[in-house]
Scaffold this motif. Sequence first.
Motif, PDB file in Angstrom:
ATOM      1  N   SER A 206       0.477  -1.084  -0.297  1.00 36.73           N
ATOM      2  CA  SER A 206       0.122   0.337   0.180  1.00 36.73           C
ATOM      3  C   SER A 206       0.732   0.978  -0.485  1.00 36.73           C
ATOM      4  CB  SER A 206      -1.162   0.072   1.163  1.00 36.73           C
ATOM      5  OG  SER A 206      -1.693   1.002   1.269  1.00 36.73           O
ATOM      6  N   HIS A 207       0.353   1.741  -0.688  1.00 35.23           N
ATOM      7  CA  HIS A 207       1.093   3.689  -0.360  1.00 35.23           C
ATOM      8  C   HIS A 207       0.144   4.501   0.640  1.00 35.23           C
ATOM      9  CE1 HIS A 207       4.357   4.177  -3.278  1.00 35.23           C
ATOM     10  NE2 HIS A 207       3.628   3.143  -4.488  1.00 35.23           N
ATOM     11  N   ASP A 208      -0.846   3.812   0.769  1.00 37.23           N
ATOM     12  CA  ASP A 208      -1.610   5.734   1.504  1.00 37.23           C
ATOM     13  C   ASP A 208      -1.041   4.741   3.610  1.00 37.23           C
ATOM     14  OD1 ASP A 208      -3.658   5.922   3.661  1.00 37.23           O
ATOM     15  OD2 ASP A 208      -5.591   5.415   1.799  1.00 37.23           O
ATOM     16  N   ILE A 209      -0.553   5.495   3.307  1.00 32.59           N
ATOM     17  CA  ILE A 209       0.164   5.879   4.782  1.00 32.59           C
ATOM     18  C   ILE A 209      -1.296   5.990   6.302  1.00 32.59           C
ATOM     19  CG2 ILE A 209       1.425   6.763   6.901  1.00 32.59           C
ATOM     20  CD1 ILE A 209       2.813   4.688   4.308  1.00 32.59           C
ATOM     21  N   ASP A 210      -2.285   6.615   6.062  1.00 38.31           N
ATOM     22  CA  ASP A 210      -3.265   6.618   7.459  1.00 38.31           C
ATOM     23  C   ASP A 210      -4.038   5.532   6.914  1.00 38.31           C
ATOM     24  OD1 ASP A 210      -2.221   9.188   7.332  1.00 38.31           O
ATOM     25  OD2 ASP A 210      -3.116  10.509   6.532  1.00 38.31           O
ATOM     26  N   MET A 211      -4.576   4.909   5.929  1.00 40.02           N
ATOM     27  CA  MET A 211      -5.198   3.638   5.753  1.00 40.02           C
ATOM     28  C   MET A 211      -4.254   2.623   6.948  1.00 40.02           C
ATOM     29  SD  MET A 211      -8.361   2.990   5.209  1.00 40.02           S
ATOM     30  CE  MET A 211      -9.040   3.793   3.305  1.00 40.02           C
ATOM     31  N   VAL A 212      -3.221   2.578   6.390  1.00 38.44           N
ATOM     32  CA  VAL A 212      -2.001   1.768   7.266  1.00 38.44           C
ATOM     33  C   VAL A 212      -2.101   1.364   8.320  1.00 38.44           C
ATOM     34  CG1 VAL A 212      -0.560   0.895   6.959  1.00 38.44           C
ATOM     35  CG2 VAL A 212      -1.116   1.316   4.630  1.00 38.44           C
ATOM     36  N   SER A 213      -2.160   2.871   8.713  1.00 41.40           N
ATOM     37  CA  SER A 213      -2.118   2.985  10.151  1.00 41.40           C
ATOM     38  C   SER A 213      -3.192   2.628  11.021  1.00 41.40           C
ATOM     39  CB  SER A 213      -1.798   4.892  10.739  1.00 41.40           C
ATOM     40  OG  SER A 213      -2.479   5.243  10.572  1.00 41.40           O
ATOM     41  N   ARG A 214      -4.007   2.993   9.824  1.00 42.58           N
ATOM     42  CA  ARG A 214      -5.617   2.707  10.935  1.00 42.58           C
ATOM     43  C   ARG A 214      -6.294   0.984  10.569  1.00 42.58           C
ATOM     44  NH1 ARG A 214      -6.974   7.567   8.414  1.00 42.58           N
ATOM     45  NH2 ARG A 214      -8.504   6.106   7.044  1.00 42.58           N
ATOM     46  N   GLN A 215      -5.741   0.464   9.701  1.00 45.69           N
ATOM     47  CA  GLN A 215      -6.783  -0.605  10.118  1.00 45.69           C
ATOM     48  C   GLN A 215      -5.055  -2.507  10.221  1.00 45.69           C
ATOM     49  OE1 GLN A 215      -9.432  -1.432   8.665  1.00 45.69           O
ATOM     50  NE2 GLN A 215      -9.726   0.678   8.118  1.00 45.69           N
ATOM     51  N   CYS A 216      -4.283  -1.975  10.065  1.00 48.05           N
ATOM     52  CA  CYS A 216      -3.091  -2.981   9.263  1.00 48.05           C
ATOM     53  C   CYS A 216      -2.174  -3.028  10.983  1.00 48.05           C
ATOM     54  CB  CYS A 216      -2.430  -2.646   9.112  1.00 48.05           C
ATOM     55  SG  CYS A 216      -2.265  -2.782   7.030  1.00 48.05           S
ATOM     56  N   ASP A 217      -2.553  -4.645  11.047  1.00 49.69           N
ATOM     57  CA  ASP A 217      -1.281  -4.251  12.457  1.00 49.69           C
ATOM     58  C   ASP A 217      -0.204  -4.632  12.387  1.00 49.69           C
ATOM     59  OD1 ASP A 217      -4.267  -5.896  13.617  1.00 49.69           O
ATOM     60  OD2 ASP A 217      -3.696  -7.583  12.382  1.00 49.69           O
ATOM     61  N   ARG A 218       0.397  -4.840  11.050  1.00 46.76           N
ATOM     62  CA  ARG A 218       1.861  -4.929  11.122  1.00 46.76           C
ATOM     63  C   ARG A 218       1.802  -4.283  10.057  1.00 46.76           C
ATOM     64  NH1 ARG A 218       4.751  -6.781  15.531  1.00 46.76           N
ATOM     65  NH2 ARG A 218       6.489  -6.793  13.952  1.00 46.76           N
ATOM     66  N   VAL A 219       3.255  -3.298  10.023  1.00 45.53           N
ATOM     67  CA  VAL A 219       3.998  -2.867   9.074  1.00 45.53           C
ATOM     68  C   VAL A 219       5.529  -3.116   9.210  1.00 45.53           C
ATOM     69  CG1 VAL A 219       4.489  -0.122   8.370  1.00 45.53           C
ATOM     70  CG2 VAL A 219       2.024  -0.583   9.264  1.00 45.53           C
TER      71      VAL A 219
END
Length: 256
Positions: A206-219
């Motif tokens: 993903s390129h969507d940092i904001d969405m990743v920060s809200r939806q994902c458990d790990r990065v």
Amino acid sequence: MTSPILKIEGLTVYQGNYLAVRDVSFELIAGTNTAIVGPNGAGKSTLVKAVLDLIPHRTGSIEIFGFPINKLGSLRHLIGYMPQNFIFDRSFPISVKELVGLGWVAKVQNRYSLFSRLKMQSQEKSLAVAEALRRTDVYQLRNQAIGTLSGGQLKRVLLAYCLVIPRKLLILDEAFAGVDMQGAADFYALLHELKQEEGWTVLQVSHDIDMVSRQCDRVLCLNQTVVCTGQPEIALSPQNLLATYGPGFSRYQHHH
């Protein structure tokens, strides 16, 4: 301790003479949603394709469900994949339900005659396709040609394709490319719901940092090699984003 769904150690991948991925190691724990982020050209899609055994890797190892990728056999059916771009001839006469039906794998039923097996499998397939379309909210499009679908509709149909048989690992490569903000948010909500219901482990680019920060458990922050990995609040700190993207990293953040 539970074995990881995916285990990568020391992975190096070349695209021709270009070093695309260097010495990457990480694990996916069952039931988690992990995002790979990084600038363009960082090797994100290359890494995903190597995990799927679509391109060879130079060094290192990839294990899925505890097996090397070249020894998965029928376990490959437990992996669902949505590419960044689903390229097809829009004039090709295939309906939504026919496309989703391609993802269905017949079960062997040796107790019955060939005719009975084929009849039962046809009924089972029809039920599975209809259920997958309902759960992704595209059942009403079942008879529509896929060439007439919008970007958001097509993404849901591809998710139904992944849903038509049980999966354990779902891999998304920029699955929201070509989808507007609301469509992407709706898709993320659906993905989260299905992940909870199905027990999927998700790996997504993903390129969507904001969405990743809200939806994902790990990065996992990637720029050819792993810059950092961890929970979003740690991996997506300003310092780690700067180290991953360089001074212009803020332009990669999408605000909703």
